[in-house]
Design a protein around this motif. Structure first.
Motif, PDB file in Angstrom:
ATOM      1  N   LYS A 167      57.411  43.442   5.208  1.00  0.00           N
ATOM      2  CA  LYS A 167      58.861  43.246   5.225  1.00  0.00           C
ATOM      3  C   LYS A 167      59.542  44.129   6.272  1.00  0.00           C
ATOM      4  N   SER A 168      59.140  45.393   6.319  1.00  0.00           N
ATOM      5  CA  SER A 168      59.787  46.311   7.266  1.00  0.00           C
ATOM      6  C   SER A 168      59.413  45.969   8.709  1.00  0.00           C
ATOM      7  N   THR A 169      58.171  45.538   8.904  1.00  0.00           N
ATOM      8  CA  THR A 169      57.753  45.101  10.236  1.00  0.00           C
ATOM      9  C   THR A 169      58.634  43.929  10.664  1.00  0.00           C
ATOM     10  N   THR A 190      68.819  43.004   4.634  1.00  0.00           N
ATOM     11  CA  THR A 190      68.501  44.166   3.803  1.00  0.00           C
ATOM     12  C   THR A 190      67.005  44.173   3.553  1.00  0.00           C
ATOM     13  N   ASP A 191      66.360  45.266   4.003  1.00  0.00           N
ATOM     14  CA  ASP A 191      64.942  45.467   3.698  1.00  0.00           C
ATOM     15  C   ASP A 191      64.888  46.189   2.352  1.00  0.00           C
ATOM     16  N   THR A 192      63.960  45.822   1.498  1.00  0.00           N
ATOM     17  CA  THR A 192      63.899  46.446   0.166  1.00  0.00           C
ATOM     18  C   THR A 192      62.511  47.027  -0.087  1.00  0.00           C
ATOM     19  N   THR A 202      55.846  52.009   1.134  1.00  0.00           N
ATOM     20  CA  THR A 202      56.394  52.724   2.287  1.00  0.00           C
ATOM     21  C   THR A 202      57.920  52.801   2.196  1.00  0.00           C
ATOM     22  N   THR A 203      58.561  51.661   1.977  1.00  0.00           N
ATOM     23  CA  THR A 203      60.030  51.644   1.914  1.00  0.00           C
ATOM     24  C   THR A 203      60.487  52.088   0.532  1.00  0.00           C
ATOM     25  N   ARG A 204      61.450  53.028   0.517  1.00  0.00           N
ATOM     26  CA  ARG A 204      61.875  53.563  -0.786  1.00  0.00           C
ATOM     27  C   ARG A 204      63.273  53.128  -1.193  1.00  0.00           C
ATOM     28  N   ALA A 236      63.381  50.497  10.035  1.00  0.00           N
ATOM     29  CA  ALA A 236      62.619  50.818   8.830  1.00  0.00           C
ATOM     30  C   ALA A 236      61.232  51.339   9.164  1.00  0.00           C
ATOM     31  N   ALA A 237      60.760  52.270   8.347  1.00  0.00           N
ATOM     32  CA  ALA A 237      59.427  52.836   8.530  1.00  0.00           C
ATOM     33  C   ALA A 237      58.363  51.798   8.172  1.00  0.00           C
ATOM     34  N   ILE A 238      57.259  51.844   8.920  1.00  0.00           N
ATOM     35  CA  ILE A 238      56.144  50.918   8.674  1.00  0.00           C
ATOM     36  C   ILE A 238      54.872  51.739   8.509  1.00  0.00           C
TER      37      ILE A 238
HETATM   38 MG   LIG Z   1      58.715  48.450   3.862  1.00  0.00          MG
END
Ligand SMILES: [Mg+2]
Ligand SMILES: Nc1nc2c(ncn2[C@@H]2O[C@H](COP(=O)(O)OP(=O)(O)OP(=O)(O)O)[C@@H](O)[C@H]2O)c(=O)[nH]1
Length: 329
Positions: free
Chosen positions: A48-50, A88-90, A69-71, A61-63
Motif C-alpha cells: 500500500k505504501s509503495t 490516505t495510506d493506512t 510498517t505503516t502505523r 510513506a515508509a516502505i
Molecule cells: Mg505501509
C-alpha cells in the motif's frame, strides 16, 4: 515552530507540472472540477505504501519488507488538471497483539466509511481469499463504498494464477474496476489515476495545489529514521521502536548554504535491543543515521545534519498516551 511547517513539493519536475496545472485550471475554470478522498486498505506488507508513493510521485510513506510498517493514516495529494485526489495510506490489517496493534487496525477500519473511493490492495501471490482479506471485504461491503480492487505484485506470479484470483474476488463484490499492477512499476500510475478520476464526483480542491502530504517535516523525519531502522534491523527489534524528533532547526553553514540540524531519539523496548540498535562501536546507529540523512536530503531538497540517540522505554506498546500518536487525526 520550524518543523511544523507544511511540506511543499520541491522537485523541478513537479514545479513545472504545478505551473502547467495552474494555467490549465484557469483555462478550464468553467469546466467540471472533480475531487475526492481515496483510502488504501489491505493486509500488512501487500504494498500500500509503495503504491501511495507511486501515485503521489513523492515519498510520503515508509516502505519495508517487514509486516506492520505503516502505523497511522497518512495523506498524499495528487493534483491533476481536472481533479484533486486525496489519498490516505493506512496501517495493514493484522492480528492485534497489543494496544498499538489494536489502534492501527482501528485506524484502518475507521477510514473506510469516510472514503469516497476505496483502493482495496491485495497480493497476487495469494491462492485464495484469506481471513484477513475477507474481514476487510466485509467492512467494505458494510460501507457500500465504491471500491477498486488492486492486485499488486503481479511481477511475482503467472497469468493463470492471477486470472483465478480475479475470479474469486469478482464473485464477492461489484468492484468499479479490477486492476492488476506492480506498484514498483511507474507505468501503472496513470492507469489507476484515470480510473479513480472517472469515479470521482464534482468537488473543490481541498488542499493547496503545492501540498502533497498532511505530514509535517518533523513527522517525515521521524518516519524516515524508523524506516531505515526497520530495514537494517532484524527480528522483533524494529517493531518495538518509535522515533521522536526533539529538535529541527534551520541554519546557514559556513558556505551560506541552508542546513537542517535534526536531533532524534530512537526509543526501544529493552536494554538488549538498545545494544543491537547501537551496534558494535556504534556502527549500526551510524548506518541508520547515514541512510536516513541521505533520504531526508533528497526528499527535503536541503542539507541535513542528523544526530540520533537510543533510549529504552519498556511497555510503550501498551501505553495509551504514546499510542495515541498513531490514532486517526
Ligand atoms: Mg505501509
Ligand atoms: N515484487 C514486488 N514487491 C513489491 C511490490 N510492491 C511493493 N513491494 C514490496 O513489498 C514490501 C512491502 O511494501 P509496503 O509498501 O511497505 O507494504 P504495506 O502494505 O504498506 O505494508 P504495511 O505498512 O505493513 O501495511 C516492500 O518490500 C516492497 O518493496 C511489487 O509490485 N512487486
Amino acid at each position: 515552530m520550524v518543523y511544523n511547517i507544511k511540506v511543499k513539493s520541491k522537485t523541478k519536475y513537479k514545479r513545472k507540472n504545478i505551473l502547467r496545472y495552474k494555467n490549465e485550471r484557469i483555462e478550464k475554470e468553467m469546466a467540471e472540477f472533480k475531487s475526492g478522498f481515496v483510502t488504501l486498505v489491505g493486509r500488512t506488507n501487500v504494498g500500500k505504501s509503495t503504491l501511495i508513493n507511486l501515485l503521489v510521485g513523492e515519498k510520503v510513506a515508509a516502505i519495508a519488507n517487514k509486516v506492520q510498517t505503516t502505523r497511522t493514516a497518512i495523506k498524499g495529494i495528487v493534483n491533476r488538471p481536472n481533479s484533486q485526489i486525496i489519498f490516505t495510506d493506512t496501517p495493514g490489517i493484522h492480528k492485534p497483539k497489543h494496544k498499538l496493534n489494536e489502534t492501527m487496525n482501528e485506524t484502518s477500519f475507521a477510514s473506510i466509511p469516510d472514503a469516497d473511493i476505496i483502493l482495496f490492495v491485495i497480493e497476487a501471490t495469494s491462492d485464495d481469499m484469506g481471513k484477513g482479506d475477507s474481514m476487510i471485504l466485509q467492512k467494505i461491503k458494510d460501507s457500500k463504498r465504491k471500491t477498486i480492487l488492486i492486485i499488486n505484485k503481479i511481477d511475482l506470479v503467472k497469468r493463470e494464477k492471477l486470472l483465478n484470483l480475479i475470479d474469486i474476488y469478482r464473485k464477492e463484490y461489484e468492484f468499479e474496476a479490477v486492476i492488476p499492477i506492480s506498484a514498483t512499476n511507474a507505468k501503472y500510475r496513470e492507469i489507476i489515476l484515470d480510473e479513480i478520476e472517472k469515479n470521482l464526483k464534482e468537488g473543490p480542491a481541498y488542499y493547496d495545489i503545492e501540498e502533497y502530504t498532511d505530514q509535517t517535516m518533523r513527522q517525515l523525519a521521524e518516519e524516515t529514521i524508523r524506516e531505515k531502522a526497520l530495514k537494517l534491523l532484524q527480528d522483533e527489534v524494529p517493531h518495538g521502536i518509535y522515533v521522536e524528533v526533539e529538535k529541527m532547526k534551520l541554519r546557514k553553514n559556513k558556505n551560506n548554504e541552508e542546513i537542517y540540524d535534526i536531533e532524534a531519539t530512537i526509543y526501544c523496548l529493552r536494554e538488549s535491543h538498545k545494544g543491537i540498535i547501537i551496534g558494535k562501536n556504534g556502527e549500526m546507529l551510524k548506518r541508520i543515521g547515514r541512510s536516513a540523512r541521505i533520504d531526508m536530503e533528497e526528499n527535503f531538497g536541503i542539507k541535513v545534519n542528523l544526530k540520533t540517540w537510543v533510549k529504552v522505554k519498556e511497555d510503550w506498546l501498551d501505553n495509551q498516551s504514546i499510542v495515541n500518536k498513531f490514532k486517526l487525526q
